[in-house]
Enzyme design. Structure first.
Site, PDB file in Angstrom:
ATOM      1  CD  GLN A  39      -3.070   0.907   0.214  1.00  0.00           C
ATOM      2  OE1 GLN A  39      -3.459  -0.215  -0.092  1.00  0.00           O
ATOM      3  NE2 GLN A  39      -3.555   2.000  -0.354  1.00  0.00           N
ATOM      4  CG  HIS A  75       5.492  -4.216  -3.531  1.00  0.00           C
ATOM      5  ND1 HIS A  75       5.436  -5.181  -4.517  1.00  0.00           N
ATOM      6  CD2 HIS A  75       4.598  -3.258  -3.886  1.00  0.00           C
ATOM      7  CE1 HIS A  75       4.541  -4.829  -5.420  1.00  0.00           C
ATOM      8  NE2 HIS A  75       4.017  -3.658  -5.054  1.00  0.00           N
ATOM      9  CE  LYS A  79       0.907  -8.730 -11.010  1.00  0.00           C
ATOM     10  NZ  LYS A  79       1.372  -9.046  -9.650  1.00  0.00           N
ATOM     11  CG  ASP A 131       6.456 -11.466  -7.759  1.00  0.00           C
ATOM     12  OD1 ASP A 131       6.897 -10.300  -7.762  1.00  0.00           O
ATOM     13  OD2 ASP A 131       5.255 -11.735  -7.948  1.00  0.00           O
ATOM     14  CB  SER A 163       0.345 -12.743  -0.993  1.00  0.00           C
ATOM     15  OG  SER A 163      -0.624 -12.585  -0.004  1.00  0.00           O
ATOM     16  CB  THR A 164      -3.361 -15.524  -2.734  1.00  0.00           C
ATOM     17  OG1 THR A 164      -3.076 -14.954  -4.026  1.00  0.00           O
ATOM     18  CG2 THR A 164      -3.932 -14.455  -1.827  1.00  0.00           C
ATOM     19  N   GLY A 165      -0.426 -16.772  -3.818  1.00  0.00           N
ATOM     20  CA  GLY A 165       0.169 -17.661  -4.821  1.00  0.00           C
ATOM     21  C   GLY A 165      -0.439 -17.499  -6.203  1.00  0.00           C
ATOM     22  CB  THR A 201       1.153 -13.250  -8.952  1.00  0.00           C
ATOM     23  OG1 THR A 201       0.219 -12.328  -8.418  1.00  0.00           O
ATOM     24  CG2 THR A 201       2.011 -12.592 -10.008  1.00  0.00           C
TER      25      THR A 201
HETATM   26  C1  R5P Z   1       2.454  -7.529  -6.636  1.00  0.00           C
HETATM   27  O1  R5P Z   1       2.625  -6.513  -7.293  1.00  0.00           O
HETATM   28  C2  R5P Z   1       3.574  -8.270  -6.008  1.00  0.00           C
HETATM   29  O2  R5P Z   1       4.804  -8.005  -6.612  1.00  0.00           O
HETATM   30  C3  R5P Z   1       3.303  -9.769  -6.019  1.00  0.00           C
HETATM   31  O3  R5P Z   1       3.253 -10.201  -7.371  1.00  0.00           O
HETATM   32  C4  R5P Z   1       2.006 -10.066  -5.340  1.00  0.00           C
HETATM   33  O4  R5P Z   1       1.980  -9.482  -4.070  1.00  0.00           O
HETATM   34  C5  R5P Z   1       1.780 -11.548  -5.218  1.00  0.00           C
HETATM   35  O5  R5P Z   1       0.541 -11.768  -4.627  1.00  0.00           O
HETATM   36  P1  R5P Z   1      -0.243 -13.110  -4.817  1.00  0.00           P
HETATM   37  O6  R5P Z   1       0.679 -14.230  -4.435  1.00  0.00           O
HETATM   38  O7  R5P Z   1      -1.423 -12.994  -3.911  1.00  0.00           O
HETATM   39  O8  R5P Z   1      -0.660 -13.194  -6.253  1.00  0.00           O
END
Ligand code: R5P
Length: 308
Positions: A105, A138, A199, A226, A230-232, A234
């Site tokens: 954020q 980030h 993306k 990356d 987080s949730t995987g 991406t």
């Molecule tokens: C987003 O811009 C970050 O660089 C990561 O790609 C993102 O936080 C990954 O999140 P998630 O695993 O939930 O897709």
């Protein structure tokens, strides 16, 4: 405590959930490690007390903590530790936070939002840290809100280097254009090729779409790098796309593998062979599918350079 010549000059304090890493860092620096009493009051409030605080006086004090899991509690613990350290008059406080929470954020995406990452960085600065070291934040521009020296330590070369042990004809890939610096850094350090996928994340629904690019992934071993898993979603999607395009094997890597909920199974189902992770968090998932690299020696190098 260590007995090297540097031990009177450097003191390492670690967050209560990051003690092993703090002890390792102290060993590598030849520094003294100060223990901590940490407890919760019945109402949930946090209490910290430094053991042997007087050795802080006149020292370079390194405060090492991370901010996951339990971001809010670990943030508050860090502020309390800064307060405790500061009152014993160190020469300088080097705050080292491998995973800085809320860094996603980093701006007002929708009107009225708080810029949470800015609040975190400003608070750390106002609480007495002189220098801030983070790992692969980030949004690096958030560090501009810190009123002192900052270092953003990239570790993608360590992650890719670990995967390389079992790759042929490797290609380093970022899951989006914004992450390409990470892939480039690893590739240039290790003498490899790199590229990125495109993306798009819908800010309201959270849905992710990745537009395939014309990548020469055919018959290549690909490592997708990356900052955060987080949730995987991406990285699993990127892995599926690359395998559809004919990659021979896919590894995935991230500096901060939160792996929320079903993320691990999602990545396994995507066809990826392995996750390369780092010990930037106070959580280590015991699963043969995940291989961890140790970032503490890299942090020691950075701190050693700052101190000298
Ligand atoms: C987003 O811009 C970050 O660089 C990561 O790609 C993102 O936080 C990954 O999140 P998630 O695993 O939930 O897709």
């Amino acid at each position: 405590m260590q007995g090297s010549p540097m031990s009177s000059k450097i003191v390492v304090v670690g967050g209560h959930n990051y003690t092993d890493e703090a002890k390792e860092l102290a060993d590598l620096l030849g520094a003294s490690h100060i223990g901590l009493t940490y407890k919760r009051f019945p109402d949930g409030e946090i209490y910290v007390r430094l053991e042997e605080p007087t050795i802080i006086s006149g020292s370079m004090t390194v405060l090492l903590n991370t901010m996951y899991p339990c971001q809010n509690d670990m943030f508050v613990e860090t502020l309390f530790l800064l307060n405790a350290v500061k009152r014993y008059n160190p020469k300088r406080i080097i705050l080292c936070i491998p995973y800085l929470a809320y860094a996603r954020q980093d701006k007002e995406f929708l009107s009225g939002e708080a810029i949470s990452g800015e609040v975190i960085v400003r608070s750390l600065s106002l609480s007495g840290a002189d220098t801030l070291i983070v790992v692969d934040i980030h949004a690096p521009h958030l560090l501009d809100h810190f009123g002192g020296n900052t270092v953003n330590v990239l570790i993608s070369d360590l992650l890719v280097g670990e995967a390389l042990k079992s790759m042929n004809n490797p290609l380093v890939l970022a899951p989006d254009k914004g992450a390409v610096g990470r892939a480039r850094y690893a590739a240039e350090t290790l003498g490899l090729e790199y590229d990125y996928l495109e993306k798009h994340r819908d800010r309201v629904t959270g849905e992710i779409t990745i537009k395939p690019k014309r990548l020469s992934v055919k018959d290549r071993d690909v490592i997708i790098v990356d900052d955060i898993i987080s949730t995987g979603g991406t990285i699993a999607k990127a892995s599926e796309i690359v395998l559809e395009q004919g990659a021979r094997k896919v590894y995935v890597a991230a500096s901060h593998t939160l792996l929320i909920g079903d993320a691990l199974n999602k990545i396994k189902r995507s066809g990826a062979k392995m996750i390369i992770a780092a010990n930037t968090l106070a959580q280590k998932i015991n699963d043969n599918f995940i291989r961890y690299v140790d970032v503490i020696p890299r942090l020691k190098e950075v701190i050693g350079t700052l101190i000298s």
